[in-house]
Design an enzyme around this catalytic site. Structure first.
Site, PDB file in Angstrom:
ATOM      1  CE  LYS A 248      -3.525   2.506   2.745  1.00  0.00           C
ATOM      2  NZ  LYS A 248      -4.421   2.503   3.930  1.00  0.00           N
TER       3      LYS A 248
ATOM      4  CG  ASP B 238      -5.843   7.855   4.693  1.00  0.00           C
ATOM      5  OD1 ASP B 238      -6.737   8.502   4.107  1.00  0.00           O
ATOM      6  OD2 ASP B 238      -6.052   6.798   5.319  1.00  0.00           O
TER       7      ASP B 238
ATOM      8  CE  LYS C  37      -7.009   8.488   8.142  1.00  0.00           C
ATOM      9  NZ  LYS C  37      -7.710   7.374   8.785  1.00  0.00           N
TER      10      LYS C  37
ATOM     11  CG  ASP D 177      -2.250   5.003   4.893  1.00  0.00           C
ATOM     12  OD1 ASP D 177      -2.141   3.893   5.448  1.00  0.00           O
ATOM     13  OD2 ASP D 177      -3.330   5.418   4.422  1.00  0.00           O
TER      14      ASP D 177
ATOM     15  CG  ASP E 266     -10.294   7.346   6.614  1.00  0.00           C
ATOM     16  OD1 ASP E 266      -9.212   7.319   5.979  1.00  0.00           O
ATOM     17  OD2 ASP E 266     -10.365   7.500   7.845  1.00  0.00           O
TER      18      ASP E 266
ATOM     19  CD  GLU F  56      -7.086   5.215   2.395  1.00  0.00           C
ATOM     20  OE1 GLU F  56      -8.070   5.376   3.124  1.00  0.00           O
ATOM     21  OE2 GLU F  56      -5.977   4.853   2.819  1.00  0.00           O
TER      22      GLU F  56
ATOM     23  NE  ARG G 280     -11.159  -1.307   3.667  1.00  0.00           N
ATOM     24  CZ  ARG G 280     -11.744  -1.513   4.846  1.00  0.00           C
ATOM     25  NH1 ARG G 280     -12.956  -2.041   4.895  1.00  0.00           N
ATOM     26  NH2 ARG G 280     -11.123  -1.216   5.962  1.00  0.00           N
TER      27      ARG G 280
HETATM   28  N1  BES Z   1      -4.616   4.252   6.777  1.00  0.00           N
HETATM   29  C1  BES Z   1      -5.778   3.996   7.542  1.00  0.00           C
HETATM   30  C2  BES Z   1      -5.556   2.941   8.628  1.00  0.00           C
HETATM   31  C3  BES Z   1      -4.633   3.321   9.759  1.00  0.00           C
HETATM   32  C4  BES Z   1      -5.110   3.985  10.857  1.00  0.00           C
HETATM   33  C5  BES Z   1      -3.298   2.960   9.723  1.00  0.00           C
HETATM   34  C6  BES Z   1      -4.277   4.312  11.909  1.00  0.00           C
HETATM   35  C7  BES Z   1      -2.460   3.278  10.760  1.00  0.00           C
HETATM   36  C8  BES Z   1      -2.948   3.951  11.864  1.00  0.00           C
HETATM   37  C9  BES Z   1      -6.901   3.493   6.656  1.00  0.00           C
HETATM   38  O1  BES Z   1      -6.917   3.995   5.376  1.00  0.00           O
HETATM   39  C10 BES Z   1      -8.171   3.885   7.301  1.00  0.00           C
HETATM   40  O2  BES Z   1      -8.430   5.043   7.389  1.00  0.00           O
HETATM   41  N2  BES Z   1      -8.938   2.909   7.745  1.00  0.00           N
HETATM   42  C11 BES Z   1     -10.159   3.158   8.419  1.00  0.00           C
HETATM   43  C12 BES Z   1     -11.147   2.140   7.934  1.00  0.00           C
HETATM   44  C13 BES Z   1     -12.568   2.463   8.293  1.00  0.00           C
HETATM   45  C14 BES Z   1     -13.034   3.717   7.584  1.00  0.00           C
HETATM   46  C15 BES Z   1     -13.421   1.288   7.912  1.00  0.00           C
HETATM   47  C16 BES Z   1      -9.910   3.050   9.915  1.00  0.00           C
HETATM   48  O3  BES Z   1      -9.066   2.235  10.340  1.00  0.00           O
HETATM   49  O4  BES Z   1     -10.534   3.789  10.664  1.00  0.00           O
HETATM   50 ZN    ZN Z   2      -5.175   4.667   4.636  1.00  0.00          ZN
HETATM   51 MN    MN Z   3      -7.986   5.828   5.258  1.00  0.00          MN
END
Ligand code: BES
Ligand code: ZN
Ligand code: MN
Length: 496
Positions: free
Chosen positions: A264, A269, A276, A287, A346, A348, A350
């Site tokens: 990734k 992000d 966020k 990220d 968010d 994104e 996946r």
């Molecule tokens: N990059 C984030 C995940 C992340 C969060 C990595 C904190 C490292 C530390 C990812 O893109 C994300 O935002 N995931 C969301 C998914 C949710 C919207 C289903 C998350 O983890 O809140």
């Molecule tokens: Zn992310």
């Molecule tokens: Mn995200």
């Protein structure tokens, strides 16, 4: 840092410090046992008087009375009790030693190799010691403008005493692996404004100069449109920077077998329109840690001449916010054909991985796919930040990954691809949506990816916690850990 091997104590050269390793002797705390060489050192005052016990993380600095020694100072270095000695404890003790030397501003040391230890084979002990020394001796100071006094200097030279010449090979190998880890850490620590999709592509391209077995191609926006990586393009829409799909071929074996490494590469992000909160955005330059691990691992594999064929596939973009943003509630097609309702912009990672995985399968038909991704925050809720989530559809790979994890100290835990939860990704209007329940969020992310690998042997490592710590610790002297580089190299060496 240069680590050299010296056969005997007598053959050592001048240095700023002589480090003597000690084990903690049970109960008889006074009699810390030094594991090798001349008994004269056991008469040292701090040991006789019970000021130094040889505990892990314990050290004691002495100025010898004699003036004619090769080193002005002696450091007693504790390894803990012999029974409790593990690869991981040795790595930690080595890190504590590096930290001590840095705080003393010592750059050149002589270190006696602790040779007589029961539970660990010499090679294991040696290997863990090198890991700890190399991994801890790292700093990220590119963005600082400080006086030397404020930034403790790195160690520059270690002479490891008590090792034969044939053991120099492992020292070199571990140095190359550490370089791969440093590269991954540098990229993750760097400003998101500097470490852009284009920068990641340049780093990949620079590998072609290191090895004739590496070839790199980069799909730019136009080519991505032509190849219909529409999810990657959707995520990219609000960014001022073009996306890229970076493809790195490493051909190290004549055999057909091919492993795809998908990382990734989300260079920042923001969350997109599902923005966020500030408190969770400020770490989001991390990220692209999956991409960084893939770059570090392929570079290292090539420099070690490993007999494997790899193809790295890195989808790279920012997830920005703006008038061109892709929209929650809208449906976008994927490269595979399945349509995806974007419930949350968010989620994104996946999306871009789905396109990268199906593209890698269509174009290269790899025998295995391994993706590394800072996919969910939920993984550190489940496992804490030191353990990566390990998901796979291929039971044969479980043991191999667990072994590699045990050998390297890159911790992972086998998580379920629990199919019952797939229904949470059902969409009224599209083939699936990109988020499910908040509960079991990491499993939902993995299940989403599983919909795009067409049943091929695949591993997903969720490094949302393990790639970027909340604070430096142990042999991770900065928050970017470089997780994945060592694990992958260990896997390739043992054969996938
Ligand atoms: N990059 C984030 C995940 C992340 C969060 C990595 C904190 C490292 C530390 C990812 O893109 C994300 O935002 N995931 C969301 C998914 C949710 C919207 C289903 C998350 O983890 O809140
Ligand atoms: Zn992310
Ligand atoms: Mn995200």
């Amino acid at each position: 840092m240069l680590i050299k091997q010296v056969e005997k104590l007598k053959l050592r050269k001048e240095a700023e410090l002589l480090v003597l390793p000690f084990l903690e002797a049970e109960k008889k705390a006074k009699k810390a046992l030094w594991a090798s060489f001349e008994p004269e050192f056991l008469d040292l005052a701090p040991i006789k008087n019970g000021d130094f016990f040889g505990q892990t993380d314990e050290s004691f600095l002495i100025y010898p009375e004699k003036e004619d020694t090769l080193e002005k100072r002696l450091l007693l270095w504790g390894l803990g009790t012999e029974k409790k000695l593990t690869l991981e404890s040795v790595r930690h003790s080595a890190a504590a030693l590096v930290k001590k030397c840095r705080s003393l501003k010592v750059k050149k040391i002589n270190l006696l190799f602790p040779s007589r230890i029961k539970n660990l084979k010499k090679k294991e002990l040696f290997s863990a010691l090198l890991d700890g020394l190399y991994l801890a001796n790292y700093a990220f100071s590119q963005l600082k403008q400080e006086t030397l006094e404020e930034v403790p200097p790195l160690l520059e030279e270690i002479a490891l005493i008590g090792l034969s010449a044939k053991e120099a090979d492992l020292i070199k190998k571990k140095a190359l692996i550490a370089e791969g880890v440093y590269l991954a850490r540098d990229l993750v620590m760097g400003n998101a404004d500097d470490v852009t999709p284009q920068k990641l592509a340049e780093v990949a391209q620079s590998f072609q100069k290191l090895s004739s077995k590496i070839e790199v191609e980069v799909l730019d926006k136009k080519k991505l449109e032509k190849a219909r990586l529409s999810l990657l393009l959707a995520v990219n829409r609000a960014s001022a920077l073009d996306p890229a799909l970076i493809i790195i071929h490493y051909k190290g074996s004549k055999e057909k077998k091919l492993t795809a490494l998908v990382g990734k590469g989300l260079t920042y992000d923001t969350g997109g329109l599902c923005l966020k909160p500030a408190s969770s955005m400020d770490t989001m330059k991390c990220d692209m840690a999956g991409a960084a691990a893939v770059l570090g691992a392929i570079r290292t594999a090539a420099l070690l001449n490993l007999k494997v064929n790899l193809v790295g596939v890195i989808p790279a973009t920012e997830n920005a916010i703006g008038s061109k943003s892709y929209k929650p509630g809208d449906v976008y097609p994927s490269h595979l054909g399945k349509t995806v309702e974007v419930e949350n912009t968010d989620a994104e990672g996946r999306l871009i991985l789905a396109d990268a995985l199906s593209y890698a399968i269509e174009r290269f038909q790899p025998d295995h796919l391994i993706d590394l991704a800072t996919l969910t925050g939920a993984i550190s809720i489940a496992l804490g930040e030191e353990i990566a989530g390990f998901f796979t559809n291929d039971a044969k790979l479980v043991k191999k990954f667990k072994t590699a994890s045990k050998n390297t100290g890159e911790h992972l835990w086998h998580m379920p691809l629990f199919n019952e939860y797939l229904k949470n990704l059902n969409s009224e209007i599209a083939d699936l949506k990109n988020t499910g329940d908040r509960k079991g969020g990491s499993i939902a992310g993995a299940l989403f990816l599983n919909e795009f690998v067409s049943g091929r042997s695949w591993v997903h490592l969720d490094i949302g916690g393990s790639a970027y710590y909340s604070k430096p610790k142990g042999y991770y002297p900065v928050v970017a850990t470089g997780y994945g580089v060592r694990l992958l190299i260990e896997l390739f060496e043992n054969g996938l």
